[in-house]
Each structure stands twice: as C-alpha cells, then as structure tokens.
Write an enzyme that holds these catalytic residues in place. Sequence first.
Site, PDB file in Angstrom:
ATOM      1  CG  HIS A  67     -16.817  24.845  -2.665  1.00 55.99           C
ATOM      2  ND1 HIS A  67     -15.515  24.873  -3.115  1.00 55.99           N
ATOM      3  CD2 HIS A  67     -17.005  23.582  -2.212  1.00 55.99           C
ATOM      4  CE1 HIS A  67     -14.957  23.687  -2.938  1.00 55.99           C
ATOM      5  NE2 HIS A  67     -15.846  22.878  -2.396  1.00 55.99           N
ATOM      6  NE  ARG A  68     -16.210  21.105   1.621  1.00 58.88           N
ATOM      7  CZ  ARG A  68     -17.118  20.604   2.467  1.00 58.88           C
ATOM      8  NH1 ARG A  68     -17.445  21.236   3.560  1.00 58.88           N
ATOM      9  NH2 ARG A  68     -17.715  19.455   2.182  1.00 58.88           N
ATOM     10  CE  LYS A  85      -3.390  24.700   3.565  1.00 59.75           C
ATOM     11  NZ  LYS A  85      -2.234  25.437   3.038  1.00 59.75           N
ATOM     12  CE  LYS A 105      -3.547  18.977  -6.091  1.00 54.37           C
ATOM     13  NZ  LYS A 105      -2.193  19.538  -6.114  1.00 54.37           N
ATOM     14  CG  ASP A 123     -13.815  13.363   1.202  1.00 53.96           C
ATOM     15  OD1 ASP A 123     -14.565  13.985   0.429  1.00 53.96           O
ATOM     16  OD2 ASP A 123     -13.760  12.115   1.254  1.00 53.96           O
ATOM     17  CE  LYS A 158       0.241  25.953  -6.217  1.00 62.40           C
ATOM     18  NZ  LYS A 158       0.147  24.588  -5.680  1.00 62.40           N
ATOM     19  CB  THR A 164       3.727  16.226  -1.692  1.00 60.75           C
ATOM     20  OG1 THR A 164       3.184  17.358  -1.002  1.00 60.75           O
ATOM     21  CG2 THR A 164       3.117  16.141  -3.068  1.00 60.75           C
ATOM     22  CB  SER A 218      -1.638  21.718   4.210  1.00 56.15           C
ATOM     23  OG  SER A 218      -0.361  22.034   3.735  1.00 56.15           O
TER      24      SER A 218
END
Length: 514
Positions: A109-110, A114, A138, A143, A150, A238, A406
């Site tokens: 959708h975007r 990633k 996530k 945002d 993955k 992370t 990232s």
Amino acid sequence: MLAVSVLRRTPGSLSSALRRHRTAAVIAAPFARSLSTHVTNHACEDNEPGFLGSVETFFDRAAKISGVSEKNLAAIRAVDAVLSVKFPVEIDENTHVIIDGYRAQHSRHRLPCKGGIRFSDEVDLEEVEALASLMTYKCAVVDVPFGGAKGGVKLDPKKFTPAQLERITRRYTMELCQKNFIGPGIDVPAPDVGTGPREMSWIMDTYRQFNPQDVNAAGCVTGKPISQGGVRGRNEATGLGVYYGVREFLQFKEVQAMTGLTGEIAGKTVIVQGFGNVGYWAAKFFHNNGAKIIGIGEHDLGVYDPAGLDVEALFKHRAEKGSFRGFHNAEIIEQPIKILERECDILIPAALERQIGLKNAKLIKAKIIGEAANGPITPYAHDVLIKNGKVVIPDLLLNAGGVTVSYFEWLKNLSHVRFGRMSRKWEEAGKSKLLTLVEENAGRQLTPQERRAVIHGAEEHELVYSGLEDTMIGACEETRATAALKKTDFRTAAIVNAIHKISTVTTQSGQMFL
Ligand code: NAD
C-alpha cells in the site's frame, strides 16, 4: 535447474497454493544431517497457533473493534506476494547445496516494502509471511511510509564459512533482482536474525552490479556499514528503541497502577533473553541508564546474578570463551528458557518468536514484558499474562526502532548526503552570535565548556537518536490513548492504530479495490 515460484496473492487463496510450493531442499550428503537438525525452543502447546496464525489472531482481535469495513480488513490482512526460490551454491570442489530462499511482501500500500532478511535453519515461508505482516503493522504504528516485507534463507550461518555465506547471500540477491523483489523503490531489506552489516553490504554490491545505472542503488538495502552508505545509529537502533519505549511506558499512570512500579528506569531489575544485536544493545542501554541487568539468556545457557551483570564485560567474556560459563560468580542456568520465569521488573524477550506460550505463561513473574523480538508471545499466553495483570508492550511498537532508523538511512541514501553536513556549521555560527549578544546583555562570560554545550551542532548519530526518540514517544502515546479509549490491551490498541492508518492510505489513494 532452479525451482522458482512467484505467487501473487488475493485474499482467500492463502495456504493451499503455497503448500504445493513447499518442498524440501535437496542437500548434498555432508550437510544433510546438520542442516536438518531441528532444535525446537518453543514454549507452546501443540494446539497453539503457529507464528503466522498468532499474527493473524492478534490482527483479528483488533479488526473486530477497529470499525473498519470487512472488505478493507480482508485486503489489509492478506499477504500480497511471495517469492520462493531454490538455488545451488558451491560449498567446495566436491559439494553443492541447494538452498531455500524466500521473500514475502505483505503489503504494497506504500512503496517500497521494507523488512529484514533472516538466516536460520528454522526459516520457512510461513515464518517469513508472519514477519512480513508484522512489518506492515509496525511501519504504520511508527508512521514510517513503507509497506511490509520479510525475507529468509534456510540455513544455520554458524555452519558456513564467511566465503560460503557471501556466495549464498549474493546468489539469493540475484534471485531477488531477477524477480524484481529488491530495489530502492520496490523492496528494501535490512538485517534480522543471523544477518548484519556484512550481509547488507554484499546485497548492495550485488544489486549494484545488476543495476549499474541506478544512482540510488545504495537505498536498495539498509543496515549497511557506514562506508557503504549506512547511517550512524542503525546498529543499536532496535535496542535503543526498546529502551525508549519501556521508559515511556513506565511513565504512564495506568502502567504504574497495574505494576506498582515507579516511573524511572534507574533501579529496575531487567532480564533479557537473546544476546544478539537487539538483546545486547537493549541490555546496554538499560544498564547505562541505571537499571540492573540480573539475567541474560542465550540459546545454550542463561546467566543470572541478582547483584547485576556488567553487560560489556559479559559480552567480552562470551566473545572470548564462546559461552557465559565461568563469568565471574554468576549462576549458570543450564535450561536457558527458564530465565524467563525468574523474578524481575522488566522482561525483554529479544531472541525468537513463540518463547512464551501456554506452557510457561503462568510462570512469568515480571511485571512488564517488552517484546523486543518479533512474536515472542502466543495469543493464548498473551491472554494469561493480561489476566495476571502484566503489562505487555507489543513487538510492532517496541522493536520498531530498527525500521525507523532504516527509514532515516534510506532517506540519507536518496539524498546522497550525510545528515547535518549542510547545516551543522551554519547553526553553530548562528548560535554563537546569539550567545555573544546574550553574554553582553547579561554581563557574564560563559565558560568554554558552557559555550560548547550550547552552540554544539548535531552530529549524524545525534539527529538519528533524536528522530528515533521522538518517533517512539509519539507511537507509545498513541498506543496508550487508543488502549484507554477502546478499553483494551496495548497490543490490540497498536494494531487498531495500524489498521486505521493503512485503511486511510488505501482508501484515499483509491488503490484498495481497482
Ligand atoms: P541476532 O541473530 O543478532 O540475535 C539473536 C540472538 O538470540 C542470538 O545471539 C542467538 O544465539 C539467540 N538465541 C537464539 N535462540 C535462542 C533461544 N532459544 N534462547 C535465547 N537466545 C536465543 O538477531 P537480532 O537481530 O538480535 O533479532 C532478535 C529478534 O529481534 C528477532 O525476533 C528479530 O526478528 C527481532 N528484530 C530485530 C531487528 C533488528 O534490527 N535486528 C529489528 C526488529 C526486530
């Protein structure tokens, strides 16, 4: 010959088509035994859902209270596309192995999509789909304007030399290039379990060779070394995000009421499961901010000391001796999963999925469980923990620091300039002039140290830390607010927020049902 399948998914065509494509890899004799040895570390009952089932169960719970239409929910939930490949790699003159590789794009959708690439002998398509779905939710929670994806390669990296791993990584990347599953505007991998900056560097170099005309090639993968276009702060991102997230939750009145804990990190007792990239950095940030790390679990052993462990010394000890054994006078826990059951304020599972299941959920004594790993708690176990008054900070929120930074790295690669390079000196000069005026009016000269502290222009890693902290603070507060509004747990609240954001993007762009 290569066995390759690229499947484009529609909601409802899920598992049957995939099962046909799930065939065992053909492995040359010397590797057959070691690669097929399946060690299960899961704390789940047989009738508990698998990893993908768990993610879908959590999604369905949130979907029910989201107020979003059924058809939008079905489209959001489905995995968009999966790639499943088998490729041969030469191990030595006499040995070839056939390796299984996967990439799942849960949502486009975007764009780009990633998500990390995992090297583990437990990888399969279902695990990759589960992780890709989590990535979509996530990114929405924090945002970050990406879809979720993955990848995975089914191997135990400890059983291969660096040269062999390089050949495997490059060969897997070739498959991604050929099938159009990688590119700065298409799909951008990152590190996950068993991979790090070294593998990301090999991926970028291979992509570049296939796409020499692409001036944005560095943005095809994140988590790279700095010399290859990486951003300062990505390695620890992370773990740092986990620290920021737990720190925020401790300050929420409802969390304090549920746990009886006070609002600061200092003095809290913490146990971490998994001492890899995420676990090590999370432990280090808690330790450096005054928490007491009383236990750390690894795949072979756990180490426990109620007086507190020195994280850096433990890291060095393990690197030198290959294990926690013999570390100062700390207690060694032979069954490492048992470390999860020890008394502490904050438990950080940072290893793998499905570590807290029905078998051990009722034995968890920690007051806050912060999911640094993806999917460490099954849905049934989550219910038990919530019933027992525990605060669970969910993976899709708490470990989003990696994808957030990232995103910063990808922006750096597309803009071809280090953050702060154009503005740092300019800002310092402006602040210096302002300070001189203030000094003149105040009639007092600042010391050189005071002056430096005020005018200091931000370095790249400081901007990255600041952007990450701001992102985590905002996403934690949004999650808290939805949990209060919907009278639900924090995981359901975070997924509700993700569903709303994805639904808005797809509806307003008109892309949902063409
Ligand atoms: P890693 O490979 O660097 O570290 C994982 C560590 O867990 C290793 O040290 C391994 O030995 C240990 N481990 C394996 N099985 C274990 C067990 N049964 N008990 C205890 N320890 C065990 O991987 P990582 O990048 O630190 O990822 C850890 C988790 O965090 C994964 O769930 C991953 O998907 C998630 N995650 C990683 C990132 C990232 O940026 N690397 C981002 C978000 C989420």
